[in-house]
Design a protein around this motif. Sequence first.
Motif, PDB file in Angstrom:
ATOM      1  N   ILE A 102       3.929 -20.527 -51.959  1.00 46.96           N
ATOM      2  CA  ILE A 102       2.559 -20.186 -51.555  1.00 46.96           C
ATOM      3  C   ILE A 102       2.404 -20.468 -50.059  1.00 46.96           C
ATOM      4  O   ILE A 102       2.590 -21.600 -49.617  1.00 46.96           O
ATOM      5  N   MET A 103       2.069 -19.408 -49.313  1.00 43.17           N
ATOM      6  CA  MET A 103       1.873 -19.567 -47.872  1.00 43.17           C
ATOM      7  C   MET A 103       0.413 -19.333 -47.537  1.00 43.17           C
ATOM      8  O   MET A 103      -0.170 -18.340 -47.969  1.00 43.17           O
ATOM      9  N   GLY A 104      -0.164 -20.224 -46.760  1.00 43.05           N
ATOM     10  CA  GLY A 104      -1.551 -20.061 -46.342  1.00 43.05           C
ATOM     11  C   GLY A 104      -1.598 -19.624 -44.889  1.00 43.05           C
ATOM     12  O   GLY A 104      -0.761 -20.037 -44.078  1.00 43.05           O
ATOM     13  N   ILE A 105      -2.553 -18.761 -44.568  1.00 44.18           N
ATOM     14  CA  ILE A 105      -2.761 -18.358 -43.178  1.00 44.18           C
ATOM     15  C   ILE A 105      -4.138 -18.883 -42.777  1.00 44.18           C
ATOM     16  O   ILE A 105      -5.148 -18.496 -43.373  1.00 44.18           O
ATOM     17  N   ALA A 106      -4.174 -19.778 -41.789  1.00 40.70           N
ATOM     18  CA  ALA A 106      -5.454 -20.384 -41.398  1.00 40.70           C
ATOM     19  C   ALA A 106      -5.563 -20.389 -39.880  1.00 40.70           C
ATOM     20  O   ALA A 106      -4.615 -20.061 -39.163  1.00 40.70           O
ATOM     21  N   SER A 107      -6.736 -20.785 -39.402  1.00 44.67           N
ATOM     22  CA  SER A 107      -6.926 -20.948 -37.958  1.00 44.67           C
ATOM     23  C   SER A 107      -8.200 -21.735 -37.783  1.00 44.67           C
ATOM     24  O   SER A 107      -9.101 -21.650 -38.616  1.00 44.67           O
ATOM     25  N   GLY A 108      -8.270 -22.526 -36.742  1.00 45.44           N
ATOM     26  CA  GLY A 108      -9.549 -23.172 -36.458  1.00 45.44           C
ATOM     27  C   GLY A 108     -10.526 -22.112 -35.987  1.00 45.44           C
ATOM     28  O   GLY A 108     -11.597 -21.919 -36.558  1.00 45.44           O
ATOM     29  N   LYS A 109     -10.110 -21.378 -34.957  1.00 43.58           N
ATOM     30  CA  LYS A 109     -10.972 -20.365 -34.372  1.00 43.58           C
ATOM     31  C   LYS A 109     -10.927 -19.081 -35.202  1.00 43.58           C
ATOM     32  O   LYS A 109      -9.865 -18.701 -35.705  1.00 43.58           O
ATOM     33  N   ASN A 133       1.829 -11.479 -53.889  1.00 41.16           N
ATOM     34  CA  ASN A 133       0.389 -11.507 -54.166  1.00 41.16           C
ATOM     35  C   ASN A 133      -0.316 -11.927 -52.883  1.00 41.16           C
ATOM     36  O   ASN A 133       0.009 -12.962 -52.318  1.00 41.16           O
ATOM     37  N   LEU A 134      -1.251 -11.115 -52.454  1.00 44.86           N
ATOM     38  CA  LEU A 134      -2.039 -11.474 -51.272  1.00 44.86           C
ATOM     39  C   LEU A 134      -3.435 -11.858 -51.756  1.00 44.86           C
ATOM     40  O   LEU A 134      -4.130 -11.046 -52.369  1.00 44.86           O
ATOM     41  N   LEU A 135      -3.814 -13.114 -51.514  1.00 44.25           N
ATOM     42  CA  LEU A 135      -5.119 -13.601 -51.975  1.00 44.25           C
ATOM     43  C   LEU A 135      -6.065 -13.657 -50.782  1.00 44.25           C
ATOM     44  O   LEU A 135      -5.848 -14.460 -49.871  1.00 44.25           O
ATOM     45  N   ASP A 136      -7.065 -12.798 -50.768  1.00 47.62           N
ATOM     46  CA  ASP A 136      -8.034 -12.842 -49.670  1.00 47.62           C
ATOM     47  C   ASP A 136      -9.115 -13.856 -50.043  1.00 47.62           C
ATOM     48  O   ASP A 136     -10.014 -13.581 -50.839  1.00 47.62           O
ATOM     49  N   CYS A 137      -8.964 -15.066 -49.475  1.00 45.99           N
ATOM     50  CA  CYS A 137      -9.901 -16.161 -49.775  1.00 45.99           C
ATOM     51  C   CYS A 137     -10.993 -16.279 -48.728  1.00 45.99           C
ATOM     52  O   CYS A 137     -11.763 -17.241 -48.749  1.00 45.99           O
ATOM     53  N   LEU A 178      -2.940 -17.656 -58.835  1.00 44.55           N
ATOM     54  CA  LEU A 178      -1.625 -18.040 -58.311  1.00 44.55           C
ATOM     55  C   LEU A 178      -0.714 -18.384 -59.465  1.00 44.55           C
ATOM     56  O   LEU A 178      -1.153 -18.943 -60.463  1.00 44.55           O
ATOM     57  N   ASN A 179       0.573 -18.058 -59.321  1.00 41.80           N
ATOM     58  CA  ASN A 179       1.528 -18.667 -60.243  1.00 41.80           C
ATOM     59  C   ASN A 179       2.802 -18.996 -59.497  1.00 41.80           C
ATOM     60  O   ASN A 179       3.142 -18.368 -58.494  1.00 41.80           O
ATOM     61  N   SER A 180       3.472 -20.019 -59.970  1.00 44.08           N
ATOM     62  CA  SER A 180       4.514 -20.647 -59.151  1.00 44.08           C
ATOM     63  C   SER A 180       5.738 -19.762 -58.944  1.00 44.08           C
ATOM     64  O   SER A 180       6.460 -19.934 -57.972  1.00 44.08           O
ATOM     65  N   HIS A 181       6.002 -18.789 -59.824  1.00 39.62           N
ATOM     66  CA  HIS A 181       7.233 -18.010 -59.630  1.00 39.62           C
ATOM     67  C   HIS A 181       7.049 -16.795 -58.724  1.00 39.62           C
ATOM     68  O   HIS A 181       8.002 -16.116 -58.402  1.00 39.62           O
ATOM     69  N   ASP A 182       5.804 -16.515 -58.294  1.00 39.06           N
ATOM     70  CA  ASP A 182       5.602 -15.388 -57.375  1.00 39.06           C
ATOM     71  C   ASP A 182       5.514 -15.877 -55.931  1.00 39.06           C
ATOM     72  O   ASP A 182       5.202 -17.031 -55.687  1.00 39.06           O
TER      73      ASP A 182
END
Lengths: 120, 282
Positions: free
Chosen positions: B2-9, B30-34, B154-158
């Motif tokens: 699981i990779m997260g894409i974040a930013s302060g700004k 799987n792309l999760l738009d959070c 989410l699931n751990s094998h994807d």
Amino acid sequence: MKVALTAKGTDLESQLDERFGRSQYFIVYDTETKQFESFDNSQNVSAAQGAGVQAAEKVAKLGADILITGHCGPKAFQALSAAGIKVYNTQAPTVKEALDLYLQDKLTEANSPDVEGHWS
Amino acid sequence: MIMGIASGKGGTGKTTVAVSLAAAMGEKVNLLDCDVEEPNAHLFLKTQHKESKIVKVMIPKVDEELCNGCGECSSFCQYNAIITPGPKPVVFAELCHGCGGCALVCPKKAISETQKRIGTIEISEGDDITLIQGKLDIGVAMAPPLIRSVKAHLNSHDVSIIDSPPGTSCPVITAIRGCDFVLLVTEPTPFGLNDLKLAVDMVRNLGVNFGVIVNRHGIGDNRIHDFCKANGISILLEIPDDREIAEAYSRGESVVEALPHYRRAFEGLASSIRGMLLNRGE
């Protein structure tokens, strides 16, 4: 009867705090004994959310029948109504002047919130 | 993984990176738009709608016959969502986080829970990408419960990529908690650095592995590079300040699709992350 006022200080000469939920202090004036007491509201000043409703609960617990403040938002107004507290809005600069206006019957009871939530 | 894409700004290029990385993974993703207040990854993907779900939270309902007005519920609630200013409690549903604590502490068992809709989840599928998008209803202020519902997919094998909201507050923490790796996207400007520092503190607090992506490299100055060097933070990718990227974005095209010469950079990014996770024994 007890009158709660929003204040920036702890005595009647203090500036009236125009905010309700995030007012720095509440001053509660007893119209029978003509005495007043001040209560710190710093916990609500920095509340993440719900300062208005929390302040309403606090003012109710202090036994107030009346609230005099600058502005009051919708959730606080609903909570004050549930507690049976009447709201009066005023632009008077100090607590004493606001109180005098009320005692001279020169303020009108608000029947609805006068600002949106999070107005300041 | 699981990779997260974040930013302060905000506006540094999280979605640009998320969509391009998803396309460069070379396998099903799987792309999760959070970023549920303003989800936009779908604009850059050609996925077909598959399923919509309504997300609800539990809010308290007070039985005034049973309630004795003791106020235990109000003293418990940290969010001021239930208060007892008069003889009976008043519920402010829009402040409620749905924890159910008020119902548990009520000595008279006067509080039951009822459902309140907060948003939707839209699932759509493309060749290699499944997009799971959270969309908060207008007027709803409570993003974390919806983000948790998106993350329930989410699931751990994807291989999963989470596109997070900007900032460092509750919605972001809800989005990136539990990620194996977080990419912090920034830009080489004073604002970019200031907010990157906040984001670095946040991921370090959460104990999540992370690296930095510098977007619009070439504008501003070296302050991001200097900060990362001084703090032992890896810069995994530099995306140049390229007008063609902005043009592709404005047409709703992902970078790797519109500008194939950037594909290799994102493939390289994918393999660096895989490598780092392998080295850490993942």
